[in-house]
Design an enzyme around this catalytic site. Structure first.
Site, PDB file in Angstrom:
ATOM      1  CG  HIS A   1      42.665  38.113  43.354  1.00 32.66           C
ATOM      2  ND1 HIS A   1      41.713  39.108  43.028  1.00 32.66           N
ATOM      3  CD2 HIS A   1      42.443  37.200  42.677  1.00 32.66           C
ATOM      4  CE1 HIS A   1      41.075  38.855  41.875  1.00 32.66           C
ATOM      5  NE2 HIS A   1      41.509  37.538  41.704  1.00 32.66           N
TER       6      HIS A   1
ATOM      7  CG  ASP B   1      40.732  37.046  49.642  1.00 34.23           C
ATOM      8  OD1 ASP B   1      39.814  36.062  49.295  1.00 34.23           O
ATOM      9  OD2 ASP B   1      41.277  37.758  48.429  1.00 34.23           O
TER      10      ASP B   1
ATOM     11  CD  GLN C   1      41.635  30.693  44.984  1.00 33.40           C
ATOM     12  OE1 GLN C   1      41.573  29.486  44.915  1.00 33.40           O
ATOM     13  NE2 GLN C   1      41.677  31.311  43.940  1.00 33.40           N
TER      14      GLN C   1
ATOM     15  CE  LYS D   1      37.735  32.919  43.129  1.00 31.73           C
ATOM     16  NZ  LYS D   1      38.297  32.688  41.890  1.00 31.73           N
TER      17      LYS D   1
ATOM     18  CB  CYS E   1      43.764  39.055  39.429  1.00 34.25           C
ATOM     19  SG  CYS E   1      42.629  38.633  38.085  1.00 34.25           S
TER      20      CYS E   1
HETATM   21  N1  PLP Z   1      40.642  36.756  46.283  1.00 41.29           N
HETATM   22  C1  PLP Z   1      41.174  35.788  45.780  1.00 41.29           C
HETATM   23  C2  PLP Z   1      42.357  35.060  46.690  1.00 41.29           C
HETATM   24  C3  PLP Z   1      40.778  35.157  44.538  1.00 41.29           C
HETATM   25  O1  PLP Z   1      41.520  33.938  44.028  1.00 41.29           O
HETATM   26  C4  PLP Z   1      39.917  35.553  43.840  1.00 41.29           C
HETATM   27  C5  PLP Z   1      39.217  35.123  42.326  1.00 41.29           C
HETATM   28  O2  PLP Z   1      40.073  34.622  41.829  1.00 41.29           O
HETATM   29  C6  PLP Z   1      39.120  36.976  44.329  1.00 41.29           C
HETATM   30  C7  PLP Z   1      39.383  37.394  45.619  1.00 41.29           C
HETATM   31  C8  PLP Z   1      37.969  37.743  43.737  1.00 41.29           C
HETATM   32  O3  PLP Z   1      37.012  36.791  43.587  1.00 41.29           O
HETATM   33  P1  PLP Z   1      35.581  37.236  42.853  1.00 41.29           P
HETATM   34  O4  PLP Z   1      36.121  37.487  41.278  1.00 41.29           O
HETATM   35  O5  PLP Z   1      34.610  35.912  42.731  1.00 41.29           O
HETATM   36  O6  PLP Z   1      35.100  38.550  43.557  1.00 41.29           O
END
Ligand code: PLP
Length: 431
Positions: free
Chosen positions: A145, A220, A223, A246, A386
């Site tokens: 992401h 990270d 997910q 999430k 993203c």
């Molecule tokens: N990392 C992953 C794998 C994600 O799916 C997301 C959000 O879609 C993020 C990071 C970023 O999360 P946030 O927008 O809540 O900071």
């Protein structure tokens, strides 16, 4: 809290229906159809228990934490710190290893900032691990992401370090034979589950390679934490980031896990109120972690609500949620793969998955697919999610993503698959 009173058996249809009753939004209609919410990968829905927890806090305890001398402030502080403990237990950490952030993006930026050589000279030998010079390396992957890519790009630009990216093969699988981890690697930042492919990253060889060269590892877990049991010690990672919205919680709250010794060596990312011991006009001394990283008024009711979300997930049972979503994920992938004209991204990867799949229909833009499904009350995500480098590697600019959660049903997956079939019929595209 109204927790789902269900047993230890795998989630049954009746369990899922009971869970659904806790989510008012799942009772609603969109465009004249019952809502089929398959966009939990973007943001999950919230059960009444979470809404109640936030409202109860605001109506009975609302006050500033770590500041006031009055009873409400003391009680609010206790609840806020209890919430931190709930997050810690959920991922196998200790309370003082959890830092509240606004979201996962902020948490990753906080860690990246520590490598800007602001740590050096603070906090003893661990601070040296954050020293980053020209020629040193940061490693991430091609499937990240943007939140776990751009902070590292910026860090490399600021310090002269080199950003190495573990590539994907034509199927979208990580090329572990091209891990790019070397003696110069200082940090490896990798996602636990791809937000496009839904595949669980084979972490063990990556962590082992990082350990061999003394590099730190950031996971990270945006997910994964909502969908799988997670133990940061068992995974042997140094940092992990979570996003509250999430995992049944509110927006505006996230968390960073950091190993205690590392947090102690890191400089504050933001400075200001609530994170100091003494301040003069020319200098300041900071509180130890986690408060050192929590400048300004905190997200108190959101933290309390996130703890309620975690209590809800724990009451259902993370292994049962994972099992439920593995079934839904397989149904999604198999069902999509069986539709003429659909290309499932990462379909060839033979690794465990969560309930998330993205696909392309050559000849139909994902926005049209999303619009067609929306007309039937089916909510999915369209675009690049993203993750532009991943899409570029797989030769597409965009895809349509369906993602499930504990409240999703097989019937919803089937309604979605029917919708995709109808979309293709409508647009008259065949492979
Ligand atoms: N990392 C992953 C794998 C994600 O799916 C997301 C959000 O879609 C993020 C990071 C970023 O999360 P946030 O927008 O809540 O900071």
């Amino acid at each position: 809290m109204s927790s789902p009173a269900i047993t230890d058996a795998p989630l049954t249809e009746a369990d899922v229906q009971r869970i659904r009753a806790d989510f008012p939004i799942l009772q609603t209609e969109v465009n004249g159809h019952p809502l089929v919410y398959l966009d939990s990968g973007a943001t999950s829905q919230r059960p009444l228990a979470v809404l109640d927890a936030e409202r109860d806090f605001v109506t009975t305890l609302n006050s500033a934490v770590h500041r006031g001398a009055h009873t409400l402030a003391a009680e609010a502080t206790e609840v806020f710190e209890d919430a931190r403990g709930t997050v810690a237990r959920f991922i196998g950490a200790d309370d003082d290893e959890i830092v509240w952030t606004s979201n996962a993006t902020e948490a990753i930026n906080l860690v990246a900032y520590a490598f800007s050589n602001a740590s050096v000279g603070r906090g003893g030998p661990e601070a040296e691990r954050f020293r980053l010079s020209e020629g040193d390396e940061i490693v991430t992957t091609e499937m990240e992401h943007h939140a776990n890519l751009m902070p590292w790009q910026e860090l490399a630009a600021r310090t002269g370090a080199t950003l190495r990216v573990i590539p994907l093969d034509d199927d979208g699988a990580l090329r572990l034979d091209e891990m790019q981890i070397s003696e110069r690697t200082k940090i490896v930042a990798v996602t636990h589950v791809s937000n496009v492919l839904g595949v669980i990253t084979p972490l063990a060889p990556i962590v082992a390679a990082a350990r061999e060269v003394g590099a730190l590892v950031l996971l990270d877990a945006c997910q994964s934490a909502p969908h799988l049991p997670l133990d940061v010690r068992a995974l042997d990672v140094d940092f992990a980031v979570l996003s509250g919205h999430k995992m049944l919680g509110p927006t505006g709250i996230g968390a960073l896990y950091g190993r205690r010794e590392l947090l102690a060596a890191m400089p504050p990312f933001l400075t200001g109120g609530s994170m100091i011991t003494t301040v003069t006009t020319t200098s300041a001394a900071y509180l130890p972690p986690p408060q050192r990283f929590e400048a300004g008024t905190q997200k108190v009711s959101q933290a309390v609500a996130l703890a309620a979300a975690i209590d809800y997930l724990s009451a259902v049972g993370m292994p049962r949620i994972a099992a439920h979503e593995a079934v839904l994920g397989q149904r999604l992938v198999d069902g999509l793969a069986a539709i003429d004209g659909v290309r499932v991204l990462g379909a060839g990867i033979e690794l465990p998955r969560v309930g998330l799949a993205s696909f392309d229909v050559p000849g139909i833009h994902s926005h049209d697919v999303g619009q067609f499904l929306d007309d039937r009350g089916i909510a999915v995500r369209v675009g690049h999610h993203c993750a532009q480098p991943l899409h570029r590697r797989l030769g597409v600019t965009a895809s349509t993503r369906a993602s499930t959660y504990l409240y999703s049903t097989e019937a919803e997956v089937d309604a979605f698959l029917d919708g995709v079939r109808s979309t293709i019929e409508f647009f008259g595209v065949r492979s």
